[in-house]
Scaffold this active site. Structure first.
Site, PDB file in Angstrom:
ATOM      1  N   TYR A  22      13.804  32.068   4.701  1.00 30.80           N
ATOM      2  CA  TYR A  22      12.558  32.791   4.950  1.00 30.80           C
ATOM      3  C   TYR A  22      12.453  33.282   6.391  1.00 30.80           C
ATOM      4  O   TYR A  22      12.875  32.595   7.313  1.00 30.80           O
ATOM      5  CB  TYR A  22      11.356  31.877   4.703  1.00 30.80           C
ATOM      6  CG  TYR A  22      11.044  31.671   3.243  1.00 30.80           C
ATOM      7  CD1 TYR A  22      10.666  32.756   2.449  1.00 30.80           C
ATOM      8  CD2 TYR A  22      11.128  30.417   2.679  1.00 30.80           C
ATOM      9  CE1 TYR A  22      10.367  32.569   1.109  1.00 30.80           C
ATOM     10  CE2 TYR A  22      10.834  30.215   1.334  1.00 30.80           C
ATOM     11  CZ  TYR A  22      10.456  31.299   0.565  1.00 30.80           C
ATOM     12  OH  TYR A  22      10.160  31.116  -0.754  1.00 30.80           O
ATOM     13  N   ARG A  55     -10.961   0.596  13.987  1.00 35.16           N
ATOM     14  CA  ARG A  55     -10.804   1.404  12.771  1.00 35.16           C
ATOM     15  C   ARG A  55     -11.820   0.843  11.791  1.00 35.16           C
ATOM     16  O   ARG A  55     -12.960   1.265  11.770  1.00 35.16           O
ATOM     17  CB  ARG A  55      -9.363   1.270  12.255  1.00 35.16           C
ATOM     18  CG  ARG A  55      -9.037   2.120  11.063  1.00 35.16           C
ATOM     19  CD  ARG A  55      -7.536   2.106  10.741  1.00 35.16           C
ATOM     20  NE  ARG A  55      -7.015   0.762  10.418  1.00 35.16           N
ATOM     21  CZ  ARG A  55      -5.754   0.515  10.075  1.00 35.16           C
ATOM     22  NH1 ARG A  55      -4.866   1.495  10.025  1.00 35.16           N
ATOM     23  NH2 ARG A  55      -5.365  -0.701   9.785  1.00 35.16           N
ATOM     24  N   MET A 115      10.258  25.077   0.106  1.00 40.88           N
ATOM     25  CA  MET A 115       9.441  24.103  -0.618  1.00 40.88           C
ATOM     26  C   MET A 115      10.300  23.111  -1.396  1.00 40.88           C
ATOM     27  O   MET A 115      10.092  21.907  -1.343  1.00 40.88           O
ATOM     28  CB  MET A 115       8.497  24.832  -1.583  1.00 40.88           C
ATOM     29  CG  MET A 115       7.486  23.908  -2.222  1.00 40.88           C
ATOM     30  SD  MET A 115       6.467  24.737  -3.438  1.00 40.88           S
ATOM     31  CE  MET A 115       5.469  25.782  -2.432  1.00 40.88           C
ATOM     32  N   LYS A 122       0.842  -1.206   0.000  1.00 42.39           N
ATOM     33  CA  LYS A 122       0.000   0.000   0.000  1.00 42.39           C
ATOM     34  C   LYS A 122       0.875   1.253   0.000  1.00 42.39           C
ATOM     35  O   LYS A 122       2.054   1.177   0.349  1.00 42.39           O
ATOM     36  CB  LYS A 122      -0.895  -0.024   1.236  1.00 42.39           C
ATOM     37  CG  LYS A 122      -0.116  -0.051   2.543  1.00 42.39           C
ATOM     38  CD  LYS A 122      -1.029  -0.324   3.726  1.00 42.39           C
ATOM     39  CE  LYS A 122      -0.218  -0.329   5.015  1.00 42.39           C
ATOM     40  NZ  LYS A 122      -0.975  -0.886   6.132  1.00 42.39           N
TER      41      LYS A 122
HETATM   42  C1  LIG Z   1      -0.279  -1.714   6.896  1.00 43.54           C
HETATM   43  C2  LIG Z   1      -0.877  -2.917   7.455  1.00 43.54           C
HETATM   44  C3  LIG Z   1      -0.087  -4.019   7.835  1.00 43.54           C
HETATM   45  C4  LIG Z   1       1.410  -4.019   7.805  1.00 43.54           C
HETATM   46  O1  LIG Z   1       1.910  -3.505   9.015  1.00 43.54           O
HETATM   47  P1  LIG Z   1       3.488  -3.419   9.253  1.00 43.54           P
HETATM   48  O2  LIG Z   1       3.621  -2.999  10.661  1.00 43.54           O
HETATM   49  O3  LIG Z   1       3.992  -2.405   8.303  1.00 43.54           O
HETATM   50  O4  LIG Z   1       4.008  -4.759   8.985  1.00 43.54           O
HETATM   51  C5  LIG Z   1      -0.722  -5.183   8.226  1.00 43.54           C
HETATM   52  N1  LIG Z   1      -2.067  -5.237   8.268  1.00 43.54           N
HETATM   53  C6  LIG Z   1      -2.857  -4.187   7.956  1.00 43.54           C
HETATM   54  C7  LIG Z   1      -4.324  -4.340   8.041  1.00 43.54           C
HETATM   55  C8  LIG Z   1      -2.281  -2.991   7.555  1.00 43.54           C
HETATM   56  O5  LIG Z   1      -3.069  -1.952   7.249  1.00 43.54           O
END
Ligand SMILES: *Cc1c(COP(=O)(O)O)cnc(C)c1O
Length: 818
Positions: A713, A585, A762, A488
């Site tokens: 700046y 979540r 920037m 991701k």
């Molecule tokens: C991002 C994520 C992981 C991976 O977690 P790490 O600590 O980076 O290994 C595992 N499960 C879910 C649901 C995640 O969103």
């Protein structure tokens, strides 16, 4: 490079139980990966059982024409017409034994190199230095492992007069095996780095392990600066040859002085002052150069001759780099070497990249000892054919002479300039192009034409390190546990299909992205692995189906929405169910499970591929009780699914930190994210992992400022004593956050840490380089293995995840293998 052994001889040698179909087979090549078969009739395939069981690839190897196999699992016997099987207890040991036997058939001198860094460079430089006098056989690239070493030693044959091999170990008890195979006569220890970086508990333990390589050597070349833990008589070697910049030594370096991109080095040797010039100035190259110098002296070269040769050393880029090219091309740049074994490796890399259907290879003449040209080019042609290369562009008189050996689309040019002149007519477009040539052909000119101009800030991604981290986690898994790689957010900032291709090629089981878009990009780039999408918005359902992505369903609304969306005729569409066990979540609550089950047992439109949950604090010992609670709660809920579903599904809850801290939570699959990229809060100092990403930029301008002047700046920066500032091309738009301003952040220039001055702008920021010898264009490291992301995270009170994923997409990525 040929090595003929008949299968019966090998069988006897291995004390194997032989099942011979065509007992006349002659073996030239040893192969452990069915994808790298070149010449199937003469290949012996070793079904090595590691994280993956090599036996699984026997069908593929057989399909590619391989008929000779060393196996340990008899289940695979009998099923293959005309194949020879040698059954042994341990296939890796069998491979090592063949290599050892081959080594023992020859009496040539062998130089062995080990150490924490520089092994490959020293090996390649010694090759450059000694090739005029010896017919050298050497390790391909950095083949230095338990498998790489035997494959390297198998190459030795009659015509060779010197061997140069490297050996690397990542844990205790590995070196003895390599020592037995290599049987070196000269040993070189390059250096010893921090212990934790290589999986040892102390420097001394690591040193002693490495020195096992040299127990039997005649001459041992080392620097006492690297062996302070040992007395001289504890060191190996009948003769010891030391070099040092700091203390008494056989080659006592007196000074190193940079002159115009070169280093002038003077040393005391046998009571006389001698000198040499090395065409490099960085510290690592100077050290590697001195090691080569010492080796030449040990081999009996005069100081004058050594100097002449060292001066001509060439910079070695062992890297195989993947870059974005012009006209939507991808370019794999390997413009350093032209020999068969490295071509096979480069072609494997080319084949692992699926983003373009079309593959083009640009090759120069090849130089390979002990082979006639016709045989050589036919072998290259066969390799290109097997790797399904669509087009060859051959450059050089020799390859042109053998044009008729190649049966794919071809173009030939006599020399590099002729190709460059004709470049516009080639119309490269939407293809992956491998550029590979001998040094003298200057193919870097071609890669320059093919690649987009790289903006001065680049993120380099070390694919060897990524794979090594993947192997690390696989080694921690119980047998049969699958790996879901979290890619991701552009693989935590490291890249999209480039990373996914590599993970797919190296056989992870699943990929996971956050949004459908990310998954679509992977599918468009040819990724065929199953891909889970964690946030499948209803507006993306169409695309999810079209691209065969697998949604994570996390509440009743989205579940019903997806079921309604699926057409009536759809059967068993793969989905994943997320259970909330404490993260709060996304995920089904415990109270919703019964209702959820009525939907998915009634409706055959979907098939539950997995049921999973997420640990909220798997890295924190203080929360262990809570993690255990989450796990048991999850398992209780899973029981309901097991009872309700009449098919198996995958259970998973562990992220990176849980793999080692809660082995009982590995279940059927683990989801590894940050660990792949080199960080794991569960491992002290990330022991066992390798740094994957380096972010670097360059100095754009240097200015003197007075104590009364301000910098940047808002006039918020100043140097109270006056001094020098360097402006570098990275700012908050690149992901270098403003919090790093005012000395909070530091960067590395020539190995020195320098603080920021004033606010981060920037696109740029300023560094205090007072007192340093720096110039415009010098490289500046924002983070790497020395200045780690963990360190940067600490500076601005965040976590490594955020530092990594913040690096903006405008920063170009370069992917490489070393
Ligand atoms: C991002 C994520 C992981 C991976 O977690 P790490 O600590 O980076 O290994 C595992 N499960 C879910 C649901 C995640 O969103």
């Amino acid at each position: 490079m040929e090595n003929n052994h008949n299968i019966q001889y090998l069988s006897t040698l291995l004390h194997a139980e032989a099942h011979l179909g065509e007992s006349s087979s002659i073996i030239d090549n040893l192969v452990i990966d069915s994808r790298s078969v070149i010449d199937p009739e003469c290949t012996l395939f070793f079904a090595i059982v590691a994280q993956r069981d090599g036996h699984e690839f026997i069908p593929d190897a057989y399909k590619r024409g391989v008929r000779n196999f060393v196996i340990s699992n008899r289940y695979y016997l009998a099923q293959y017409e005309g194949a020879n099987f040698l059954v042994v207890n341990d296939v890796l040991q069998a491979l090592q034994q063949l290599a050892r036997d081959n080594r023992e058939s020859y009496t040539l001198p062998v130089i062995a190199i080990t150490g924490s860094n520089g092994k490959t460079i020293v090996k390649e430089w010694l090759y450059q230095l000694l090739a005029p006098d010896y017919n050298v056989v050497r390790s391909p690239r950095s083949f230095n492992s338990q498998i790489g070493v035997p494959l390297s030693l198998w190459q030795i044959s009659e015509e060779h007069t010197l061997g140069i091999f490297e050996a690397g170990v990542s844990k205790n008890e590995e070196m003895q095996v390599l020592a037995d195979i290599i049987q070196p006569t000269i040993g070189i220890l390059t250096n010893i780095g921090e212990a934790h970086a290589e999986g040892f508990s102390s420097r001394k333990e690591k040193l002693l392990e490495k020195l096992k390589l040299f127990q039997q050597v005649e001459t041992f070349i080392y620097s006492p600066e690297h062996t302070p833990e040992l007395r001289e008589k504890e060191l190996p070697g009948q003769v010891k040859f030391s070099w040092s910049m700091k203390q008494e030594a056989d080659l006592r370096v007196l000074f190193v002085e940079p002159i115009d991109n070169r280093s002038y080095i003077r040393a005391l040797y046998q009571g006389k002052e001698i000198q040499c010039l090395i065409p490099f100035t960085d510290k690592a190259s100077v050290e590697n150069g001195i090691i080569c110098w010492a080796t030449l002296l040990v081999l009996g070269y005069s100081a004058e001759e050594a100097d002449l040769r060292l001066e001509k050393l060439n910079r070695i880029s062992m890297r195989l780099e993947l870059k974005n090219g012009i006209n939507h091309c991808s370019v794999i740049d390997d413009s350093y070497s032209a020999d068969i074994s490295s071509l096979a490796i480069a072609l494997d890399f080319l084949n692992s990249q699926n983003q373009h259907a079309r593959k083009t290879v640009i090759l120069s003449d090849f130089y390979e000892t002990g082979k006639n040209d016709l045989a050589l080019y036919e072998e290259i042609a066969s390799l290109l054919r097997q790797k399904q290369v669509n087009k060859l562009i051959g450059i050089g008189p020799h390859i042109t002479e053998f044009a008729s050996s190649f049966d794919m689309e071809t173009d030939f040019y006599d020399h590099t300039q002729a190709f460059i002149d004709d470049f516009p007519a080639q119309h490269f477009n939407n293809e992956t192009i491998l550029v590979k040539g001998a040094r003298r052909f200057e193919f870097e000119r071609i890669s320059k034409l093919l690649t987009q101009k790289i903006h001065d800030t680049v993120m380099e991604i070390n694919l060897n390190a990524l794979l090594s981290n993947l192997r690390f986690y696989k080694s921690k898994l119980k047998p049969g546990v699958k790996v879901m790689a979290m890619v991701k957010a552009f693989s935590y900032g490291s890249g999209s299909f480039e990373i996914a291709n590599v993970l797919q090629y190296h056989k992870v089981d699943y990929l996971t992205v956050a949004y459908a878009d990310e998954g679509i990009a992977l599918r468009k780039a040819g990724i065929t692995l199953p891909i889970m999408v964690m946030s499948p918005e209803p507006s993306a359902f169409d695309a999810i189906m079209k691209y065969k992505l697998e949604p994570e369903l996390y509440n009743l609304d989205i579940l019903k929405g997806f079921l309604n969306f699926l057409p009536d005729g759809e059967r068993s569409y793969p989905v994943h169910l997320k259970i909330d066990t404490g993260m709060h979540r996304l995920g089904f609550d415990e109270t919703e499970i019964d209702e959820l089950l009525t939907y998915i047992t009634d409706d055959t439109k979907v098939k539950v591929m997995s049921v999973f949950s997420h640990l909220v604090a798997s890295d924190d010992p203080e929360q262990d009780e809570y993690s255990q609670y989450q796990l048991s709660r999850y398992l209780a809920i899973v029981d309901k699914f097991t009872a309700a579903l009449d098919y198996p599904f995958i259970r998973h809850i562990a992220n990176t930190a849980a793999v080692t801290r809660f082995p009982e939570a590995q279940l059927d699959m683990v989801r590894i994210g940050i660990g792949l990229y080199g960080f794991d809060a569960a491992l002290k100092n990330n022991r066992g992992l390798h740094t994957v990403t380096t972010l670097k930029t360059t100095i754009t301008q240097i200015k003197q400022v007075k104590s009364t002047e301000t910098i940047g700046y808002g006039r918020r920066g100043s140097l109270p004593e006056g001094g020098t500032i360097a402006t570098v091309k990275i700012g908050y738009a690149d992901g270098y956050r403003r919090d790093f301003g005012h000395g909070v952040g530091k960067m590395l220039i020539h190995g020195e840490l320098v603080p920021t001055v004033g606010s981060i702008c920037m696109d740029m920021c300023m560094l205090d380089v007072t007192g340093l010898n720096v110039s415009v264009g010098d490289e500046v490291i924002v983070f790497n293995e020395q200045l780690t992301i963990a360190e940067l995270a600490k500076q601005i009170k965040t976590i490594p995840y955020e530092i990594l994923t913040n690096i903006s997409q405008r920063v170009k990525r370069i992917y490489y293998y070393e």
